[in-house]
Motif scaffolding. Structure first.
Motif, PDB file in Angstrom:
ATOM      1  N   ILE A 137       1.083  -1.215   0.127  1.00 40.05           N
ATOM      2  CA  ILE A 137       0.204   0.162  -0.013  1.00 40.05           C
ATOM      3  C   ILE A 137       0.887   1.086  -0.010  1.00 40.05           C
ATOM      4  CG2 ILE A 137      -1.792   1.533   1.241  1.00 40.05           C
ATOM      5  CD1 ILE A 137      -2.701  -1.635   2.553  1.00 40.05           C
ATOM      6  N   PRO A 138       0.793   2.124  -0.993  1.00 41.41           N
ATOM      7  CA  PRO A 138       1.598   3.143  -1.297  1.00 41.41           C
ATOM      8  C   PRO A 138       1.700   4.152   0.110  1.00 41.41           C
ATOM      9  CG  PRO A 138       0.318   2.925  -3.092  1.00 41.41           C
ATOM     10  CD  PRO A 138       0.050   2.031  -2.240  1.00 41.41           C
ATOM     11  N   ASP A 139       2.852   4.696   0.431  1.00 41.22           N
ATOM     12  CA  ASP A 139       2.872   5.519   1.788  1.00 41.22           C
ATOM     13  C   ASP A 139       2.157   6.825   1.638  1.00 41.22           C
ATOM     14  OD1 ASP A 139       4.399   3.439   3.064  1.00 41.22           O
ATOM     15  OD2 ASP A 139       6.007   4.416   2.512  1.00 41.22           O
ATOM     16  N   VAL A 140       1.869   7.107   0.402  1.00 46.03           N
ATOM     17  CA  VAL A 140       1.256   8.715   0.265  1.00 46.03           C
ATOM     18  C   VAL A 140      -0.232   8.427   0.632  1.00 46.03           C
ATOM     19  CG1 VAL A 140       2.577   9.309  -1.590  1.00 46.03           C
ATOM     20  CG2 VAL A 140       0.315   7.890  -2.482  1.00 46.03           C
ATOM     21  N   ILE A 141      -0.916   7.427   0.806  1.00 42.81           N
ATOM     22  CA  ILE A 141      -2.289   7.109   1.276  1.00 42.81           C
ATOM     23  C   ILE A 141      -2.094   7.592   2.919  1.00 42.81           C
ATOM     24  CG2 ILE A 141      -4.159   5.569   1.961  1.00 42.81           C
ATOM     25  CD1 ILE A 141      -3.437   4.022  -0.770  1.00 42.81           C
ATOM     26  N   PRO A 142      -2.793   8.417   3.321  1.00 38.51           N
ATOM     27  CA  PRO A 142      -2.549   9.170   4.579  1.00 38.51           C
ATOM     28  C   PRO A 142      -2.368   8.221   5.831  1.00 38.51           C
ATOM     29  CG  PRO A 142      -4.329  10.341   3.542  1.00 38.51           C
ATOM     30  CD  PRO A 142      -4.007   9.073   2.978  1.00 38.51           C
ATOM     31  N   PHE A 143      -3.044   7.226   6.295  1.00 38.40           N
ATOM     32  CA  PHE A 143      -2.990   6.556   7.460  1.00 38.40           C
ATOM     33  C   PHE A 143      -2.693   5.299   6.977  1.00 38.40           C
ATOM     34  CE2 PHE A 143      -4.696   3.863  11.042  1.00 38.40           C
ATOM     35  CZ  PHE A 143      -3.742   4.381  11.934  1.00 38.40           C
ATOM     36  N   VAL A 144      -3.179   4.492   6.299  1.00 40.84           N
ATOM     37  CA  VAL A 144      -3.243   3.016   5.736  1.00 40.84           C
ATOM     38  C   VAL A 144      -1.889   2.799   5.184  1.00 40.84           C
ATOM     39  CG1 VAL A 144      -4.239   1.100   4.442  1.00 40.84           C
ATOM     40  CG2 VAL A 144      -5.718   3.078   5.260  1.00 40.84           C
ATOM     41  N   GLY A 145      -1.118   3.887   4.422  1.00 43.18           N
ATOM     42  CA  GLY A 145       0.084   3.613   3.910  1.00 43.18           C
ATOM     43  C   GLY A 145       1.314   3.283   4.903  1.00 43.18           C
ATOM     44  N   LEU A 146       1.168   3.769   5.959  1.00 40.34           N
ATOM     45  CA  LEU A 146       2.186   3.602   6.987  1.00 40.34           C
ATOM     46  C   LEU A 146       1.758   2.507   7.676  1.00 40.34           C
ATOM     47  CD1 LEU A 146       3.179   7.345   7.901  1.00 40.34           C
ATOM     48  CD2 LEU A 146       4.511   5.567   6.307  1.00 40.34           C
ATOM     49  N   LEU A 147       0.668   2.192   7.877  1.00 40.76           N
ATOM     50  CA  LEU A 147       0.178   1.162   8.638  1.00 40.76           C
ATOM     51  C   LEU A 147       0.681  -0.125   8.290  1.00 40.76           C
ATOM     52  CD1 LEU A 147      -1.631   0.546  11.292  1.00 40.76           C
ATOM     53  CD2 LEU A 147      -3.596   0.281   9.870  1.00 40.76           C
ATOM     54  N   ASP A 148       0.533  -0.381   6.869  1.00 41.13           N
ATOM     55  CA  ASP A 148       0.901  -1.783   6.430  1.00 41.13           C
ATOM     56  C   ASP A 148       2.504  -2.113   6.945  1.00 41.13           C
ATOM     57  OD1 ASP A 148       2.393   0.032   4.793  1.00 41.13           O
ATOM     58  OD2 ASP A 148       2.192  -1.410   2.958  1.00 41.13           O
ATOM     59  N   ASP A 149       3.271  -1.305   6.835  1.00 41.31           N
ATOM     60  CA  ASP A 149       4.732  -1.411   7.277  1.00 41.31           C
ATOM     61  C   ASP A 149       4.642  -1.757   9.005  1.00 41.31           C
ATOM     62  OD1 ASP A 149       5.636  -0.746   4.828  1.00 41.31           O
ATOM     63  OD2 ASP A 149       6.211   1.136   5.180  1.00 41.31           O
ATOM     64  N   ALA A 150       3.799  -1.266   9.593  1.00 39.16           N
ATOM     65  CA  ALA A 150       3.888  -1.413  11.027  1.00 39.16           C
ATOM     66  C   ALA A 150       3.194  -2.554  11.492  1.00 39.16           C
ATOM     67  CB  ALA A 150       2.875  -0.115  11.814  1.00 39.16           C
ATOM     68  N   VAL A 151       2.573  -3.314  10.448  1.00 37.44           N
ATOM     69  CA  VAL A 151       1.930  -4.608  10.755  1.00 37.44           C
ATOM     70  C   VAL A 151       2.696  -5.725  10.295  1.00 37.44           C
ATOM     71  CG1 VAL A 151      -0.203  -5.887  10.370  1.00 37.44           C
ATOM     72  CG2 VAL A 151      -0.275  -3.629  11.012  1.00 37.44           C
ATOM     73  N   ILE A 152       3.293  -5.494   8.898  1.00 37.03           N
ATOM     74  CA  ILE A 152       3.826  -6.556   8.090  1.00 37.03           C
ATOM     75  C   ILE A 152       5.155  -6.893   8.740  1.00 37.03           C
ATOM     76  CG2 ILE A 152       4.746  -7.053   5.863  1.00 37.03           C
ATOM     77  CD1 ILE A 152       2.695  -5.719   4.763  1.00 37.03           C
ATOM     78  N   ILE A 153       6.009  -6.135   8.989  1.00 37.59           N
ATOM     79  CA  ILE A 153       7.308  -6.057   9.584  1.00 37.59           C
ATOM     80  C   ILE A 153       7.325  -6.996  11.098  1.00 37.59           C
ATOM     81  CG2 ILE A 153       9.518  -4.955  10.167  1.00 37.59           C
ATOM     82  CD1 ILE A 153       9.012  -4.736   7.195  1.00 37.59           C
ATOM     83  N   PRO A 154       6.747  -6.281  11.982  1.00 38.25           N
ATOM     84  CA  PRO A 154       6.603  -7.073  13.123  1.00 38.25           C
ATOM     85  C   PRO A 154       6.049  -8.304  13.292  1.00 38.25           C
ATOM     86  CG  PRO A 154       6.034  -4.752  13.665  1.00 38.25           C
ATOM     87  CD  PRO A 154       5.939  -4.989  11.954  1.00 38.25           C
ATOM     88  N   THR A 155       5.058  -8.316  12.456  1.00 36.74           N
ATOM     89  CA  THR A 155       4.351  -9.821  12.028  1.00 36.74           C
ATOM     90  C   THR A 155       5.456 -10.837  11.495  1.00 36.74           C
ATOM     91  OG1 THR A 155       2.331  -8.839  11.978  1.00 36.74           O
ATOM     92  CG2 THR A 155       2.404 -11.228  10.950  1.00 36.74           C
ATOM     93  N   GLY A 156       6.110 -10.422  10.469  1.00 33.81           N
ATOM     94  CA  GLY A 156       7.195 -11.320   9.914  1.00 33.81           C
ATOM     95  C   GLY A 156       8.351 -11.674  10.820  1.00 33.81           C
TER      96      GLY A 156
END
Length: 121
Positions: free
Chosen positions: A51-70
């Motif tokens: 999800i591109p980071d330019v999308i206000p909230f969801v764009g950064l949220l995917d990194d905050a979920v995927i990396i720790p889960t991985g």
């Protein structure tokens, strides 16, 4: 209160990433686990996201979920003896206070050089 929880959570993730770093160098770690670790690192430092980071909230949220889960998933998939020895090495490394910031800067500079090279073409 919330900031102390976030700080503790970030400290745990940093420790787990250090454990995975030691596990990556361990010859007892399976090749597919090492490949998954490389994939997670590549996703984490890649400028391309699901999800591109330019999308206000969801764009950064995917990194905050995927990396720790991985990270948590990769820790669970490690063989038990590798996880224990890597955890002990990470604990002794943190006790000595050695930092890995130099590697982070190096990888960031490589990505920056690659982006500048591609933009000039």
């Amino acid at each position: 209160m919330i900031f102390s929880r976030l700080r503790r959570w970030a400290t745990l993730i940093k420790r787990d990433v250090l454990v995975l770093g030691f596990a990556f160098r361990d010859p007892r770690t399976p090749w597919w686990n090492k490949l998954a670790m490389l994939g997670l690192v590549a996703y984490g430092i890649s400028p391309i996201d699901l999800i591109p980071d330019v999308i206000p909230f969801v764009g950064l949220l995917d990194d905050a979920v995927i990396i720790p889960t991985g990270v948590m998933l990769l820790l669970r998939l490690l063989p038990r003896e590798v996880r224990i020895s890597s955890s002990e090495r990470a604990h002794s490394q943190r006790a000595r206070g050695k930092k890995i910031a130099g590697w982070v800067v190096l990888v960031g500079l490589i990505w920056l050089a690659l982006v500048i090279y591609l933009l000039r073409q």
